[in-house]
Design a protein around this motif. Structure first.
Motif, PDB file in Angstrom:
ATOM      1  N   LYS A 117       0.815  -1.209   0.000  1.00 41.21           N
ATOM      2  CA  LYS A 117       0.000   0.000   0.000  1.00 41.21           C
ATOM      3  C   LYS A 117       0.852   1.263   0.000  1.00 41.21           C
ATOM      4  N   ALA A 118       0.519   2.164  -0.915  1.00 42.45           N
ATOM      5  CA  ALA A 118       1.114   3.496  -0.918  1.00 42.45           C
ATOM      6  C   ALA A 118       0.158   4.433  -0.196  1.00 42.45           C
ATOM      7  N   GLN A 119       0.676   5.268   0.673  1.00 47.47           N
ATOM      8  CA  GLN A 119      -0.160   6.144   1.493  1.00 47.47           C
ATOM      9  C   GLN A 119       0.030   7.599   1.066  1.00 47.47           C
ATOM     10  N   VAL A 120      -1.071   8.261   0.733  1.00 52.65           N
ATOM     11  CA  VAL A 120      -1.030   9.666   0.359  1.00 52.65           C
ATOM     12  C   VAL A 120      -1.127  10.510   1.627  1.00 52.65           C
ATOM     13  N   ILE A 121      -0.101  11.331   1.894  1.00 46.57           N
ATOM     14  CA  ILE A 121      -0.045  12.135   3.113  1.00 46.57           C
ATOM     15  C   ILE A 121      -0.711  13.487   2.922  1.00 46.57           C
ATOM     16  N   ALA A 122      -0.404  14.181   1.841  1.00 44.53           N
ATOM     17  CA  ALA A 122      -0.950  15.516   1.603  1.00 44.53           C
ATOM     18  C   ALA A 122      -0.949  15.802   0.108  1.00 44.53           C
ATOM     19  N   LYS A 123      -1.900  16.643  -0.330  1.00 44.82           N
ATOM     20  CA  LYS A 123      -2.015  16.995  -1.743  1.00 44.82           C
ATOM     21  C   LYS A 123      -2.394  18.465  -1.887  1.00 44.82           C
ATOM     22  N   THR A 124      -2.070  19.055  -3.020  1.00 46.88           N
ATOM     23  CA  THR A 124      -2.590  20.364  -3.403  1.00 46.88           C
ATOM     24  C   THR A 124      -2.396  20.527  -4.902  1.00 46.88           C
ATOM     25  N   GLY A 125      -3.019  21.530  -5.492  1.00 46.25           N
ATOM     26  CA  GLY A 125      -2.890  21.720  -6.932  1.00 46.25           C
ATOM     27  C   GLY A 125      -3.428  23.056  -7.402  1.00 46.25           C
ATOM     28  N   TYR A 126      -2.931  23.490  -8.566  1.00 44.08           N
ATOM     29  CA  TYR A 126      -3.357  24.736  -9.207  1.00 44.08           C
ATOM     30  C   TYR A 126      -3.505  24.494 -10.705  1.00 44.08           C
ATOM     31  N   THR A 127      -4.428  25.242 -11.347  1.00 52.22           N
ATOM     32  CA  THR A 127      -4.596  25.123 -12.796  1.00 52.22           C
ATOM     33  C   THR A 127      -3.711  26.150 -13.492  1.00 52.22           C
ATOM     34  N   VAL A 128      -2.448  25.830 -13.616  1.00 57.73           N
ATOM     35  CA  VAL A 128      -1.485  26.651 -14.336  1.00 57.73           C
ATOM     36  C   VAL A 128      -0.416  25.713 -14.892  1.00 57.73           C
ATOM     37  N   GLY A 129       0.094  26.015 -16.094  1.00 63.33           N
ATOM     38  CA  GLY A 129       1.074  25.098 -16.685  1.00 63.33           C
ATOM     39  C   GLY A 129       1.768  25.677 -17.904  1.00 63.33           C
ATOM     40  N   GLY A 130       2.289  24.788 -18.727  1.00 59.35           N
ATOM     41  CA  GLY A 130       3.087  25.184 -19.880  1.00 59.35           C
ATOM     42  C   GLY A 130       2.334  26.020 -20.890  1.00 59.35           C
ATOM     43  N   GLU A 131       1.029  25.784 -21.005  1.00 59.63           N
ATOM     44  CA  GLU A 131       0.215  26.581 -21.932  1.00 59.63           C
ATOM     45  C   GLU A 131       0.268  28.057 -21.554  1.00 59.63           C
ATOM     46  N   ASP A 132       0.264  28.339 -20.255  1.00 61.41           N
ATOM     47  CA  ASP A 132       0.348  29.724 -19.800  1.00 61.41           C
ATOM     48  C   ASP A 132       1.686  30.347 -20.171  1.00 61.41           C
ATOM     49  N   ILE A 133       2.763  29.570 -20.021  1.00 63.47           N
ATOM     50  CA  ILE A 133       4.097  30.086 -20.341  1.00 63.47           C
ATOM     51  C   ILE A 133       4.182  30.457 -21.826  1.00 63.47           C
ATOM     52  N   ASP A 134       3.611  29.602 -22.698  1.00 61.03           N
ATOM     53  CA  ASP A 134       3.605  29.914 -24.132  1.00 61.03           C
ATOM     54  C   ASP A 134       2.899  31.240 -24.397  1.00 61.03           C
ATOM     55  N   LEU A 135       1.741  31.434 -23.750  1.00 57.87           N
ATOM     56  CA  LEU A 135       0.973  32.666 -23.944  1.00 57.87           C
ATOM     57  C   LEU A 135       1.704  33.881 -23.374  1.00 57.87           C
ATOM     58  N   TRP A 136       2.375  33.687 -22.227  1.00 57.40           N
ATOM     59  CA  TRP A 136       3.142  34.793 -21.634  1.00 57.40           C
ATOM     60  C   TRP A 136       4.272  35.233 -22.563  1.00 57.40           C
ATOM     61  N   LEU A 137       4.927  34.259 -23.208  1.00 59.95           N
ATOM     62  CA  LEU A 137       5.997  34.594 -24.148  1.00 59.95           C
ATOM     63  C   LEU A 137       5.446  35.337 -25.365  1.00 59.95           C
ATOM     64  N   VAL A 138       4.279  34.910 -25.832  1.00 63.35           N
ATOM     65  CA  VAL A 138       3.637  35.615 -26.950  1.00 63.35           C
ATOM     66  C   VAL A 138       3.357  37.061 -26.558  1.00 63.35           C
ATOM     67  N   GLN A 139       2.773  37.261 -25.374  1.00 66.17           N
ATOM     68  CA  GLN A 139       2.458  38.613 -24.908  1.00 66.17           C
ATOM     69  C   GLN A 139       3.718  39.464 -24.775  1.00 66.17           C
ATOM     70  N   ASP A 140       4.782  38.864 -24.230  1.00 69.13           N
ATOM     71  CA  ASP A 140       6.037  39.593 -24.060  1.00 69.13           C
ATOM     72  C   ASP A 140       6.618  40.010 -25.411  1.00 69.13           C
ATOM     73  N   TYR A 141       6.582  39.101 -26.356  1.00 70.78           N
ATOM     74  CA  TYR A 141       7.131  39.414 -27.682  1.00 70.78           C
ATOM     75  C   TYR A 141       6.355  40.558 -28.334  1.00 70.78           C
ATOM     76  N   LEU A 142       5.032  40.506 -28.266  1.00 73.56           N
ATOM     77  CA  LEU A 142       4.216  41.534 -28.904  1.00 73.56           C
ATOM     78  C   LEU A 142       4.357  42.882 -28.202  1.00 73.56           C
ATOM     79  N   GLU A 143       4.545  42.858 -26.876  1.00 73.64           N
ATOM     80  CA  GLU A 143       4.746  44.105 -26.136  1.00 73.64           C
ATOM     81  C   GLU A 143       6.063  44.781 -26.528  1.00 73.64           C
ATOM     82  N   ASN A 144       7.061  43.976 -26.862  1.00 73.07           N
ATOM     83  CA  ASN A 144       8.376  44.517 -27.219  1.00 73.07           C
ATOM     84  C   ASN A 144       8.582  44.672 -28.721  1.00 73.07           C
ATOM     85  N   ASN A 145       7.575  44.272 -29.491  1.00 75.09           N
ATOM     86  CA  ASN A 145       7.657  44.395 -30.953  1.00 75.09           C
ATOM     87  C   ASN A 145       6.331  44.935 -31.478  1.00 75.09           C
ATOM     88  N   GLN A 146       6.043  46.196 -31.078  1.00 69.70           N
ATOM     89  CA  GLN A 146       4.794  46.833 -31.489  1.00 69.70           C
ATOM     90  C   GLN A 146       4.694  46.874 -33.013  1.00 69.70           C
TER      91      GLN A 146
END
Length: 537
Positions: free
Chosen positions: A222-251
Motif C-alpha cells: 500500500k502506498a499512502q497519500v499524506i498531503a495533496k494540493t494543486g493549481y490550474t497553471v502550466g506550460g500553456e500559460d508560459i507559451d501565452l506569456w511569451l507571446v504577450q512579451d514578444y508583442l509588447e516589445n515588438n509593437q
C-alpha cells in the motif's frame, strides 16, 4: 492483454501497457497519432472536429501533420483543463454543443478505436485524474467510460475501469525510490500544477510489489497519500506569456495576428530547457519576409517572474508542506522529490525546487511517462490507501441571519472508509415544512495570495486573491448554477422550526461514496438507509 493506463494530459497523453516478458511498463505508440521522435511516447491532446453530427474527428499528431494545428473554430486543445476550470463559453458546430465532456469522450473513443485496430483488448483500463479535480471531472471520467470503453464485440468483455490521481501514479512510476520512502511528486504539465506527498509501499523488493495479487490487505503493498494540493497553471500559460512579451516589445509586428507565433514560442520554451539561447525563424510565404525570434534563459525567467510563476510554485509547495506538518512530517523529512510534466524540464524550476528542498534529492529522469507507468502498478497487485482531497459540508438556512451557511462534514485529509458515521440533528427552517433538502458540496478555503486560472469567454485569465476565501461548490448544480439536493427527506406530519426532526448519519464507503441515513425523530422511521448520493474526492 490484462491492463493499460491512460494519462490524459492537457497538452499530451501517454498510453502504457504491462510488458509480461520484461515485467515492466511499456509505452504504446500509435502510428499517425503519437508525436515523432524524440517525443514518440506522447500523443498531442488535440481534437479537430470534421463533422460534429456524425462524431467525425481527428486527434493527435495527424492534425499537426495536416497543418490543422493553428487557430480554427474546429480545433480544440487544453480539453482536460476546460474540464476542471469553470467556463461558460461553449461553441456550437454543425448544430451540436461542443462541451469539454463531448471533446473528451471523442478523444478517448479515438484512442480506444486505435487500440482495437491493433488487436489490443485490455481487461482493465486505469485512467488518471489531476489531484485538484472537482467532482465534475471525476463524474465525467466515470460516465464517459460507459460510452467509450464498452466493447462492441460479445467475444471481448468490457474492461474494468479504475481511477487513480496523477501524483500518486507518478510516485509509483519512479520505481527506483526506496520502499517506505516519503516522496514529493511535483507534476507540472501543460495545464496543471499538482503536488502530492506519498509514502511508498514497504516491500523491500520493489520489483516484487506487483506479485502479491489478491493481497490488498497487506500493508506492504500500500502506498499512502499524506498531503495533496494543486493549481490550474502550466506550460500553456508560459507559451501565452511569451507571446504577450514578444508583442509588447515588438509593437506593430506582422506576426501579431499569426497563429504560428504561439507554436514558435512553445518551441523556444522547450529549447531553453537544453540551451542558453533559442532561436526560431518563420518565413511568411505571403509577404516573403523571414521573421527571427530569439530568447535567452534569463529573458524567459524574467517573464516567469513578472507573471507570478515562481510565486504560484512557492505558494503550492508551502501549502503542501504546511499540510504535511499537520500530519507530523517536517520539511526536512522530505528527501525524495520527483519532477514530472514538461514544465519540470525548465532549469529554473529544477533550481527553485532544489533550493527549497536543499536537504533532499530531486529526480527528473521520467518526466513524461512516470504517471502512466506508475498507474499500471496497481494492476499488478498494489493497492492505494488514500485520503479525501477536498473538504465537504452540508448547506443549511440560518433563520436568524437570513442566509445560507455551511456545516463541515469531512475535512480534507479524512481517510476512507470512515470508521463511524458523522451524526447531525436537523430542524425545519420554516413552519409546516413538508421536506428537508440535503445539499452537499465541496468547501474550499484559500489563503490570501492564492492563484486561480479562470476562463473569461474563451480567454484564460490568472487571478490572485487578496484575502482569504471560502467557497462552497454543490456536488450537483442545475443549468443556471443553482445547487441540487443530493437527497430529500419527506416529513409527515409537517416539520416545525422549534423541534429536532431528523437525525442524519453521513459516512464514506470504501469506494468514496457518500452514504446518508436519515431517521425521522417524530415517527422513529428510517426515511433513508445508506443512500449513496455522490462520489467524493
Amino acid at each position: 492483454m490484462k491492463a493499460i493506463a491512460i494519462d490524459f494530459g492537457s497538452s499530451n497523453t501517454v498510453i502504457a501497457k504491462w510488458n509480461i516478458a520484461t515485467d515492466q511498463p511499456e509505452t504504446i505508440t500509435l502510428e499517425g497519432v503519437n508525436r515523432p521522435a524524440p517525443l514518440r511516447s506522447l500523443v498531442p491532446s488535440l481534437v479537430y472536429v470534421q463533422n460534429a453530427q456524425e462524431k467525425t474527428i481527428e486527434i493527435g499528431q495527424r492534425i499537426i501533420d495536416q497543418g490543422k494545428d493553428f487557430s480554427h473554430p474546429r480545433l480544440f486543445s487544453q480539453i482536460k483543463r476546460r474540464l476542471i476550470t469553470h467556463g461558460q463559453y461553449i461553441p456550437k458546430l454543425d448544430g451540436i454543443k461542443i462541451t469539454p465532456e463531448w471533446l473528451g469522450n471523442r478523444f478517448l473513443d479515438q484512442i480506444f478505436q486505435n487500440l482495437r485496430s491493433r488487436q489490443i483488448f485490455p481487461s482493465e483500463i486505469i485512467l488518471t485524474a489531476p489531484v485538484q479535480a472537482y467532482e465534475k471531472y471525476l463524474r465525467w471520467l466515470e460516465e464517459c467510460s460507459t460510452e467509450v470503453f464498452t466493447s462492441p464485440s460479445p467475444t471481448s468483455p468490457t474492461p474494468r475501469i479504475r481511477i487513480l490521481d496523477e501524483p500518486t501514479a507518478a510516485a509509483l512510476g519512479y520505481g527506483a525510490i526506496a520502499p517506505s520512502a516519503l516522496v514529493l511528486v511535483i507534476d507540472f504539465g501543460g495545464g496543471t500544477l499538482d503536488l502530492a506527498l506519498v509514502r511508498l509501499p514497504q516491500n523491500e523488493n520493489v520489483h516484487q510489489w506487483g506479485d502479491r495479487l489478491g493481497a490488498n490487505e497487506s500493508i506492504e503493498n500500500k502506498a499512502q497519500v499524506i498531503a495533496k494540493t494543486g493549481y490550474t497553471v502550466g506550460g500553456e500559460d508560459i507559451d501565452l506569456w511569451l507571446v504577450q512579451d514578444y508583442l509588447e516589445n515588438n509593437q506593430g509586428s506582422e506576426l501579431a495576428n499569426s497563429p504560428v507565433l504561439k507554436q514558435l514560442m512553445e518551441r523556444i520554451k522547450m529549447s531553453l530547457s537544453e540551451v542558453e539561447t533559442a532561436t526560431e525563424v518563420f518565413f511568411d510565404v505571403n509577404t516573403q519576409i523571414a521573421h527571427e525570434i530569439s530568447y535567452t534563459r534569463p529573458q524567459l525567467e524574467q517573464v516567469l517572474e513578472q507573471k507570478g510563476f515562481y510565486r504560484i510554485l512557492q505558494t503550492a509547495i508551502s501549502e503542501l508542506v504546511n499540510r504535511a506538518f499537520n500530519k507530523g512530517i517536517l520539511k526536512g523529512d522530505i528527501k525524495h522529490i520527483l519532477l514530472v510534466g514538461g514544465c519540470a524540464l525548465i532549469p529554473s524550476v529544477t533550481a527553485f525546487v532544489e533550493k527549497y528542498f536543499s536537504m533532499g534529492k530531486v529526480y527528473s529522469h521520467k518526466p513524461f511517462e512516470a504517471i502512466a507507468h506508475g498507474a499500471l502498478m496497481i494492476s499488478q497487485g498494489m493497492d492505494i490507501q488514500d485520503y479525501l482531497f477536498h473538504s465537504y459540508a452540508i448547506r443549511y438556512w440560518d433563520r436568524a441571519l437570513q442566509k445560507w451557511k455551511y456545516q463541515p462534514l469531512f475535512q480534507r485529509g479524512q481517510s476512507y472508509p470512515t470508521r463511524r458515521p458523522i451524526e447531525m440533528l436537523l430542524r425545519a427552517s420554516q413552519p409546516n415544512q413538508a421536506e428537508i433538502e440535503l445539499t452537499i458540496g465541496e468547501l474550499e478555503s484559500r489563503a490570501n495570495g492564492a492563484a486561480e486560472v479562470i476562463f473569461e469567454g474563451d480567454r484564460l485569465v490568472m487571478q490572485f486573491d487578496q484575502q482569504a476565501k471560502e467557497t462552497f461548490e454543490p456536488l450537483k448544480v442545475s443549468a443556471d448554477g443553482e445547487g441540487i439536493p443530493q437527497a430529500i427527506a419527506k416529513l409527515n406530519p409537517l416539520g416545525q422550526p422549534d423541534e429536532d426532526r431528523l437525525k442524519v448519519l453521513f459516512q464514506v464507503s470504501q469506494n468514496r461514496e457518500l452514504l446518508i441515513t436519515a431517521i425521522d425523530l417524530f415517527t422513529n422511521q428510517e426515511i433513508l438507509k445508506n443512500h449513496p448520493v455522490a462520489k467524493l474526492r
